[in-house]
Design an enzyme around this catalytic site. Sequence first.
Site, short mmCIF file in Angstrom:
data_model
loop_
_atom_site.label_atom_id
_atom_site.label_comp_id
_atom_site.label_asym_id
_atom_site.label_seq_id
_atom_site.Cartn_x
_atom_site.Cartn_y
_atom_site.Cartn_z
N GLU A 753 -78.21 -15.83 -12.19
CA GLU A 753 -77.10 -15.15 -12.88
C GLU A 753 -76.92 -15.86 -14.21
O GLU A 753 -76.66 -17.06 -14.24
CB GLU A 753 -75.83 -15.22 -12.00
CG GLU A 753 -74.76 -14.21 -12.41
CD GLU A 753 -73.82 -14.77 -13.45
OE1 GLU A 753 -74.07 -14.51 -14.66
OE2 GLU A 753 -72.87 -15.46 -13.10
N CYS A 787 -68.39 -16.11 -16.69
CA CYS A 787 -69.50 -15.19 -16.98
C CYS A 787 -68.97 -13.79 -17.21
O CYS A 787 -69.53 -13.00 -17.96
CB CYS A 787 -70.49 -15.16 -15.82
SG CYS A 787 -71.02 -16.79 -15.28
#
EC number: 1.2.1.88
Length: 993
Positions: A753, A787
């Site tokens: 990720e 994120c």
Amino acid sequence: MVLQVKTSTYEAKTQEIAKQLLGATQENRSFLGSLRDQMRWDDKLLAWAMSNPGLRVQLFRFIDTLPALQHKPEIAAHLQEYLGEESVELPSALKAMLNFAHPDSMPGQVAATTVSTAVETLAHKYISGENIKQVIKTVERLRKDKMAFTIDLLGEAVITETEAQSYLERYLELMQQLVEASKNWSVIPAIDQADGEPLPQVQVSVKLTAFYSQFDPLDAKGSEEKVSDRIRTLLRLAKELGAAVHFDMEQYAYKDITLNILQKLLLEDEFRQRTDIGVTIQAYLRDSEEDAKNLISWLKRRGYPLTIRLVKGAYWDQETIKAEQKHWKQPVYNEKAATDANFETITQLLLENHQYVYAAIGSHNVRSQARAIAIAQSLNVPRRHFEMQVLYGMGDKLAKALVDKGYRVRVYCPYGELLPGMAYLIRRLLENTANSSFLRQNLENRPIEELLAPPNIDLSHAEAQRRREEGEFVGVADTDYAEESAARMSTEAFAAVRQQLGRTYLPLVNGEYLNTAEFVDSLNPSNFSEVVGKVGLLSVEQAEEAMRAAKAAFPAWKKTPVQQRAGVLRKAADLMEARRAELSAWIVLEVGKPVKEADAEVSEAIDFCLYYADEMERLDAGVIYDVAGETNRYIYQGRGIAVVISPWNFPLAIACGMTVAALVAGNCTLLKPAETSSVITAKLTEILIEAGIPKGVFQYVPGKGSQVGAYLVNHADTHIIAFTGSQEVGCRIYAEAATLKPGQKHLKRVIAEMGGKNAIIVDESADLDQAVVGVVQSAFGYSGQKCSACSRVIVLQPVYDAFVRRLVEATKSLNIGEAELPSTQVGPVIDAKARDRILEYIEKGKAEAQVALELTAPAQGYYIGPVIFSEVAPDATIAQEEIFGPVLAVTKVKDFAEALAVANGTNYALTGGLYSRTPSHIQQAQTDFEVGNVYINRNITGAIVARQPFGGFKLSGVGSKAGGPDYLLQFLEPRTVTENIQRQGFAPIEGAE
């Protein structure tokens, strides 16, 4: 002495009075059955809403959107979109009106005009005026009908300190103008006097949250200071003018802090003897009877009465939904009968204590008001101590009947523009048209016995919560900081953790803590002179030792029954829940995350443990593909050794999620955390050990990424690499993992990720109150170091200026400071390197766009104040590269198609959001917005396990979504086992004797 009268006496009198009142209100009960052509459109809309649930929902959604629509073609288009759905059965008159080909056609314009005029007329039924002149006219009309009033100022949600100050000033002006007008009013004894005592002719109703934009139960002290100063100003002027002030009650989260602030302030010498002030109790709350008893006890001590307004409550849907989403106990009664019963209980309590309290009974239910009158008559309650209240535009006939009987009636009059007032209007419409509404039931010709029947229900056994479907995963509840005990536990946890600062944490290899040659200090980013802990860094030789231990432990762990592996995760979840406040404190101190967000991270870590335990048990059942004479089983087994490289920004949740997923799938796992968050992963290590993880199966291996991390990634015995971090490192890991090393007999699986450049689109139909709050939370929560954080806002031209103006003011109102302080919304960034990198991006932004806001920040810590750039070109550096800090780029676009193109115009595809009330835009975003998680009309951070599985595509990452149903598959090898079960032509047949 409190008089006691038997309930049966009250009931007989209640029925007698209720029948009299009902007779006076039933002149036109055939409302729903008489849709004649001459009915006005506003009446028709309300009648249709009552008779058609599908239309009711869509119609109210359209009404909510209407004030944002500037032009008739827009209104016509939205009418068709909302009411043209197949699920909505339209009355023939409405169907005929919507039968136009183009929104800008003449029939379309006629439809837009007709419906918007009808809604405006409807709004004027419930909103007493759009300006002070109209309000004065309204209250003078009410006074002619012998009705008193209280004025509530509708307005935009208070999300900035400018708005909070403006709210106070508007109330000060409102009181002055009303009092000035009142000089021309003649005295009306029924409402201006009681028991020989003059009553204030002017009364206003206010909300505490509107006095401070950052009002928060967690920051009880700070909220009290800010709010109390403004309340004192209001009360002083009210006394000078001779006006009364009543404090409304809002959402449940604010109840206790509201009562605490008011009780403290009204004991001050300056205000203790004031009796022209009131507070509110909401009967739909389960703890409202206890609150009423506590208020009465407090009033006895205070020695001077105040008004307690008793209402049923206006936020039922919101409260039930929020509690369900948060996994909290329902604060409200789920059955209308339970609320009604509680209302009568509290009515009796207030009136039986009339010497200490002035009761204001607010209801449109004839029985509820009759009950109050019956008790008041039986107890000979003085007129000063008792009044009835109704909402403007509702219960008009009941109000008149009460006046005719000689009771003081006060009408609650909201005033303000229709746009800000729309939320209020929708609540009133929902209330009016609900199946359980007394007004609706009365209009529907329900039998009198049914309308006036006592609400017989045992409140102690009233249904507590909506039932969940069997088998549905239910996550754990975040801490509810509206409870005083929760805030106290948090304070105690910080004190305990501070006693442990500066300790040393060593790597765990094969069940033993190893001494290391090298150490690193983990610092508190809010105050970098404070050492949170000293972390021993593993050497490459020690990393090799850990790999050997993992390899040795793998065969036994792979064969360990799944139920046993899942049991370790559930035990770890229990331990984390028990240590919740402590773990939150460590997160706050080590990585500078504000308290509420740290608590939510603990919840996420627990949810990962519980969810992956359930998921592995589901997968362990395998899939059966049997045919006659042959069994076929599709099963899973662990892959081998997993290397987990976790980030600092979610130091517990992401580290835990990746680690326990690998473990429960049967893999031996090495956890290498980011250096700046290694103390928290040391705490996770303690928990996994206590939960019963065997030696060698899990190992804690902090070390330098360039050495130990690279060594583990490239090791021939590594099967899986689970990584969360930067795109640069993620791509390097992906490339290195693809290279076959000597002795390696498998291909490595990489789950990576790698961040995002996340955008929120705000279109011309958006609710700007919602949009501004959502963008501020998404962009500046945890200083933009998520994120999923919003780093771009793409705003359509018609609302651009208004949005940017409110966004800047809302951001200015945020508190910047140490993460530990309960008032803090924006804390530090993680370290000096991050701070310097973000500052470089801010300088680039200044060369590319306009600075709409740049806030200063404290010096002692790694702080950066939020920065907003406006007029940002879609291809600007600050609109394309991930900054990972509190920096927001705002871009203007001409239409929704351009907005989507700009949103999709980066290398990332992680999260995105849309604020819109246009159904076609919402539908298009669902299909065309290129992100792994798209959020509509809410903030874009805070994904919840099994509800919003998290992860993206393009250069945001590779692999399936964390917290989703296929995440564990990445850690497993699937196998098919086929067995021929025939012997000499004979095969067992299931069910044969």
